[in-house]
Design a protein around this motif. Structure first.
Motif, PDB file in Angstrom:
ATOM      1  N   LYS A   1      22.345  34.216 -36.245  1.00 28.90           N
ATOM      2  CA  LYS A   1      23.305  35.619 -36.527  1.00 28.90           C
ATOM      3  C   LYS A   1      24.867  34.932 -36.942  1.00 28.90           C
ATOM      4  O   LYS A   1      25.331  35.176 -37.933  1.00 28.90           O
TER       5      LYS A   1
ATOM      6  N   GLU B   1      15.106  44.260 -34.474  1.00 29.00           N
ATOM      7  CA  GLU B   1      15.007  43.769 -35.566  1.00 29.00           C
ATOM      8  C   GLU B   1      13.692  42.665 -35.456  1.00 29.00           C
ATOM      9  O   GLU B   1      12.914  43.237 -37.346  1.00 29.00           O
TER      10      GLU B   1
ATOM     11  N   SER C   1      18.595  30.290 -42.038  1.00 25.96           N
ATOM     12  CA  SER C   1      18.681  31.465 -42.260  1.00 25.96           C
ATOM     13  C   SER C   1      19.070  32.524 -41.491  1.00 25.96           C
ATOM     14  O   SER C   1      18.756  32.455 -40.144  1.00 25.96           O
ATOM     15  N   LYS C   2      20.022  32.898 -42.203  1.00 24.28           N
ATOM     16  CA  LYS C   2      21.161  34.036 -41.376  1.00 24.28           C
ATOM     17  C   LYS C   2      20.110  35.201 -41.553  1.00 24.28           C
ATOM     18  O   LYS C   2      20.775  36.606 -40.735  1.00 24.28           O
ATOM     19  N   ASP C   3      19.187  35.872 -41.857  1.00 23.74           N
ATOM     20  CA  ASP C   3      18.797  36.556 -42.571  1.00 23.74           C
ATOM     21  C   ASP C   3      17.482  36.557 -41.653  1.00 23.74           C
ATOM     22  O   ASP C   3      16.558  35.490 -42.109  1.00 23.74           O
TER      23      ASP C   3
ATOM     24  N   VAL D   1      16.688  30.571 -37.699  1.00 26.63           N
ATOM     25  CA  VAL D   1      17.542  32.169 -37.861  1.00 26.63           C
ATOM     26  C   VAL D   1      18.048  31.911 -36.872  1.00 26.63           C
ATOM     27  O   VAL D   1      18.397  31.768 -35.741  1.00 26.63           O
TER      28      VAL D   1
END
Ligand code: UGA
Length: 437
Positions: free
Chosen positions: A31, A106, A67-69, A29
């Motif tokens: 951002k 997060e 993944s960005k999320d 991952v």
């Protein structure tokens, strides 16, 4: 196992790809939208030998995705590694943990069921305790165990270092977490890499102590090199002679222009700061940091001395810019300080590096970028080798001699025997061993 790697920088990407190669399912991952888009297009944002192949193979096998999320992959993960950056905080040199704490919150919000959260980023002693406090106070319903698992891989040799480590350090005393981490590293354990379990704070310190010790070892041999030049001894032979003593070991005893990179400068400084905070100063490391800083400037002066005391109006050809070979990383590279010293002295600086020129453009002053060693050597008053890339190890001195204006080679990595250079009519200047013409 399902593993999530938060942060797809150097450590995250290499660790993620290698863990996928062990057979785990990994989601990396980040951002940065550009980074994840590039990875999904099959582009690898850093230069690291072998990494592109491992990434491609494991994506094709369905074991590695991006993944960005983080929420969805974290919800189904057994283990979440935090591998985000911990840069030096502006102003005081402490490690900046903003990204670590942001990622941790997060992650905690997203986890379901028992999950092990592992710090792979280099984090100061006590960070694991603070994460545990955050999880306990802010996410009391979540079942999370915090483990420290520092990474010891070197840029340029990262895949081998990850797959054939001298040891895997794991800071946890929780039986459930120990069991999970054994499973993560089972393939390496089968390869006989020792898993070394210890308390979390000890594990966090091991990382800093290891980097500080290695930085100190390099700095030691660099000072011995200076003494060798004064008394007429050969630092390479001294290094070999002491290195044969198993208590000392022969690694990290190459004299050169000073250590650079994204780790030693930052981690030595952070250790010094932590030690001062605890009123337990580490004077050896404070001195190491100061000596290494001075050394980079001294190397600039060494080049100027090799040019008869002045570089004003002279053309200097620089071979190698990155802080070490096989990387495109320019962070804290000694070349930055050396080039600046030459520019300050009025030199016309031409540079070439096999992989680092894009990154160099962002940090170097007004220099001219060439396409190969011979192009930049044309008309040069001195050729200066700063980074020991393989392609500089067999320079065609006959050809160079026809190109240069003055046959002067300053070899800051000691890769040539003096005779090989002088026999072609060059004056040779090395680090801690005989110079001459
Ligand atoms: C370093 C450590 O070696 C890794 O174990 C660690 O995981 C990593 O930092 C990190 O903390 O992430 P790296 O910075 O990639 O790895 O590179 P090194 O090979 O250690 O080299 C660091 C600097 O020391 C380079 O500028 C190199 O040229 C210099 N060096 C190294 C010397 O001048 N002489 C030597 O004998 C060895």
């Amino acid at each position: 196992m399902r593993i999530v790697m938060i942060g797809s920088g150097y450590v995250g990407l290499v660790s993620g790809a290698c863990l996928a190669d062990f057979g785990h399912h990994i989601t990396c991952v980040d951002k940065s939208v550009e980074k994840i888009d590039a990875l999904e297009r099959g582009e690898v944002p850093i230069f690291e030998p072998g990494l592109d192949t491992i990434i491609a193979q494991n994506r094709a096998a369905g074991r590695l995705d991006f993944s960005k999320d983080l929420a969805a992959p974290v919800a189904s993960a057994d283990v979440v590694f935090i591998a985000v950056g911990t840069p030096s905080r502006r102003g005081d040199g402490h490690a900046d943990l903003t990204y670590v704490y942001a990622a941790a919150r997060e992650i905690a919000a997203a986890v379901e069921g028992f999950t092990v959260v592992v710090t792979k980023s280099t984090v100061p002693v006590g960070t694991g305790d603070e994460l545990e406090r955050i999880f306990r106070d802010e996410f009391p319903d979540k079942d999370i165990s915090v483990v420290s698992n520092p990474e010891f891989l070197r840029e340029g040799a990262a895949i081998t270092d990850f797959k054939r480590p001298d040891r895997i350090v794991l800071g946890t005393e929780e039986p459930r977490a120990i069991e999970v981490m054994r499973e993560v590293y089972r393939p390496l354990y089968l390869n006989e890499a020792p898993l070394y379990f210890c308390e979390r704070r000890t594990s966090e310190l091991i990382k800093y102590a290891a980097n500080a010790f290695l930085a100190m070892k390099i700095t030691f041999i660099n000072e011995i090199a200076d003494l060798c030049e004064q008394i007429g001894a050969d630092v390479q032979k001294v290094a070999k002679g002491i290195g044969m003593d198993k208590r000392i070991g022969d690694k990290f005893l190459h004299a050169g222009p000073g250590y650079g990179g994204s780790c030693f400068p930052k981690d030595t400084l952070a250790l010094v700061k932590t030690a001062q905070d605890y009123d337990s100063p580490m004077r050896l490391i404070e001195t190491t940091v100061a000596i290494n800083d001075n050394r980079k400037r001294a190397m600039g002066r060494k080049v100027i001395a090799a040019c008869d005391g002045t570089v004003r109006g002279k053309k200097i050809a620089i071979l190698g810019l990155t802080f070490k070979p096989n990387t495109d990383d320019m962070r804290d590279a000694p070349s930055i300080t050396i080039v600046q010293a030459l520019l300050d002295g009025g030199a016309d600086v031409h540079v070439y590096d096999p992989e680092g020129m894009d990154a160099a453009r962002e940090v170097l002053g007004p220099v001219v970028y060439g396409r190969d060693p011979y192009e930049i050597a044309d008309g040069a008053d001195a050729v200066v080798l700063i980074t020991e890339w393989d392609e500089f190890r067999a320079l065609d001195f006959k050809r160079l001699k026809t190109l240069v204006s003055q046959p002067v080679l300053v070899d800051l990595r000691n890769i040539y025997p003096i005779a090989e250079v002088t026999r072609h009519g060059f004056s040779y200047f090395a680090v801690g061993k005989k110079s001459g013409s």
